[in-house]
Enzyme design. Structure first.
Site, PDB file in Angstrom:
ATOM      1  N   LYS A  49      35.512  64.147  75.162  1.00  0.00           N
ATOM      2  CA  LYS A  49      36.792  64.422  74.505  1.00  0.00           C
ATOM      3  C   LYS A  49      37.673  63.191  74.409  1.00  0.00           C
ATOM      4  O   LYS A  49      38.577  63.142  73.566  1.00  0.00           O
ATOM      5  CB  LYS A  49      37.532  65.542  75.231  1.00  0.00           C
ATOM      6  CG  LYS A  49      36.715  66.811  75.451  1.00  0.00           C
ATOM      7  CD  LYS A  49      36.153  67.403  74.176  1.00  0.00           C
ATOM      8  CE  LYS A  49      35.374  68.675  74.481  1.00  0.00           C
ATOM      9  NZ  LYS A  49      34.759  69.260  73.289  1.00  0.00           N
ATOM     10  N   TYR A 263      28.463  81.750  76.719  1.00  0.00           N
ATOM     11  CA  TYR A 263      29.326  80.636  77.107  1.00  0.00           C
ATOM     12  C   TYR A 263      29.645  80.673  78.600  1.00  0.00           C
ATOM     13  O   TYR A 263      30.058  81.700  79.140  1.00  0.00           O
ATOM     14  CB  TYR A 263      30.637  80.657  76.315  1.00  0.00           C
ATOM     15  CG  TYR A 263      31.594  79.580  76.753  1.00  0.00           C
ATOM     16  CD1 TYR A 263      31.473  78.292  76.257  1.00  0.00           C
ATOM     17  CD2 TYR A 263      32.591  79.844  77.692  1.00  0.00           C
ATOM     18  CE1 TYR A 263      32.332  77.277  76.678  1.00  0.00           C
ATOM     19  CE2 TYR A 263      33.447  78.844  78.121  1.00  0.00           C
ATOM     20  CZ  TYR A 263      33.307  77.565  77.612  1.00  0.00           C
ATOM     21  OH  TYR A 263      34.150  76.559  78.047  1.00  0.00           O
ATOM     22  N   TYR A 289      27.597  72.878  79.354  1.00  0.00           N
ATOM     23  CA  TYR A 289      27.224  72.159  78.141  1.00  0.00           C
ATOM     24  C   TYR A 289      25.926  71.356  78.289  1.00  0.00           C
ATOM     25  O   TYR A 289      24.877  71.727  77.760  1.00  0.00           O
ATOM     26  CB  TYR A 289      28.368  71.218  77.716  1.00  0.00           C
ATOM     27  CG  TYR A 289      29.642  71.939  77.363  1.00  0.00           C
ATOM     28  CD1 TYR A 289      29.860  72.422  76.071  1.00  0.00           C
ATOM     29  CD2 TYR A 289      30.629  72.147  78.315  1.00  0.00           C
ATOM     30  CE1 TYR A 289      31.031  73.095  75.730  1.00  0.00           C
ATOM     31  CE2 TYR A 289      31.809  72.822  77.991  1.00  0.00           C
ATOM     32  CZ  TYR A 289      32.001  73.288  76.710  1.00  0.00           C
ATOM     33  OH  TYR A 289      33.149  73.958  76.384  1.00  0.00           O
TER      34      TYR A 289
END
Length: 336
Positions: A49, A263, A289
């Site tokens: 990010k 998720y 992830y």
């Protein structure tokens, strides 16, 4: 418009290194696996990010914003880094967070990324399980404007056209590293979640003329649901860097073999990938992830998808702090 014409706030040291995973490569008998360490970073334990936030914060500062608002799950890596970057830049930060992984331990609700969010001074607004994050963010931003503030709303995962520019930059970086290493990667594996990292890389690889096959491993959706999201992001970022979107969207490849049970919910293969990378290479994947993306890569290797001579680059997008919120998962599965 040239890439360097877009406002950018440098937030870390680039390029991140590319390392060869010799022990893992030997264990699987080829292909040669390398890893790009985008888990490294100068702020709050790093992660992908930061690349997106360089352009997003460049835009926010250019617009004179004084407070940053973003959203995510309770253990969002994106929220952690947005809050930390805001602190570095002297901006207030509000995080609109939702518990999207019910039934987790008390540790999940008090440690890891949430602990770091609070440590860097973010104000946390938790919404109910049945609330829509986008609506909650819009309402919160409206309330801040009513108070005379100028909020900058960072989208979920930092994934819009501006955020994608961070991974266009990464693709340019990879091209230069390939030249220095004297090799060309035949395949690149990356997580495909909110989509900005995947779409930005696709656009960047097109911009640099790379012939590498990019595979995005989904972590929350089937590939049928994920594909339109990536197509839209590619369509939005392409004109910002002067490429034709159709040739880029044709290159979209998704692997949804590991996203279930959903998720934030590890599966046996992703848990094994975490332990295997830790014990073989001392590299920490995350439970949401990169563990699922690495498990997808291992599955393809085991299925004979690659030639021993292939050169595969795995993009490590970070997220290791979340491991501390999943301690019970690894205590149970640690013995291989």
């Amino acid at each position: 418009m040239p890439l360097d014409a877009h406002p950018r706030q440098i937030l870390s040291q680039w390029p991140t290194p590319i390392e060869t995973l010799d022990r893992l490569s030997a264990a699987y008998g080829g292909p040669r696996i390398s890893i790009k360490r985008d888990d490294f970073g100068s702020i709050a334990m790093g992660g992908n990010k930061l690349r997106k936030l360089e352009y997003l914060m460049g835009d926010a500062l250019a617009k004179g914003c004084d407070i940053v608002v973003t959203s995510g799950a309770l253990q969002s890596n994106h929220a952690r880094l947005t809050a930390a970057v805001a602190a570095k830049l002297g901006l207030r930060c509000h995080l609109v967070l939702k518990n999207e992984v019910p039934g987790r331990s008390e540790t999940y609700h008090n440690s890891a990324n949430l602990l770091l969010d609070r440590l860097v001074g973010a104000e946390i607004v938790q919404v109910g399980c049945n609330d829509t994050l986008s609506d909650a963010v819009e309402a919160h931003a409206a309330s801040l404007r009513a108070q005379g503030l100028t909020p900058y709303v960072v989208p979920l995962g930092g994934s819009n056209a501006i955020g994608c520019l961070g991974y266009v930059t990464c693709a340019v970086e990879i091209a230069e590293q390939e030249r220095k290493l004297g090799k060309a990667f035949s395949h690149i594996f990356v997580v495909s979640g909110s989509g900005g990292t995947h779409a930005g890389l696709l656009a960047g690889l097109k911009l640099t003329g790379s012939t590498a096959k990019l595979v995005g491993a989904t972590i929350s959706r089937s590939k049928a649901v994920q594909r339109p999201l990536i197509e839209q992001l590619v369509s939005n970022v392409a004109p910002l860097i002067g490429i034709h979107e159709s040739e880029t969207t044709d290159a979209i490849e998704l692997d949804d073999s590991m996203y279930l049970p959903g998720y934030g919910l590890p599966n046996d293969s992703s848990t094994k990938a975490v332990v295997q990378c830790a014990r073989s290479e001392g590299i920490l994947l995350d439970p949401v992830y990169t563990s699922k993306a690495m498990a997808a890569l291992f599955s393809r290797i085991e299925a004979g998808t690659f030639k021993p001579s292939d050169e595969v680059l795995f993009i490590h997008t970070g997220g290791a702090p979340a491991l501390f919120a999943y301690d019970e998962a690894y205590a149970k599965h640690a013995p291989l």
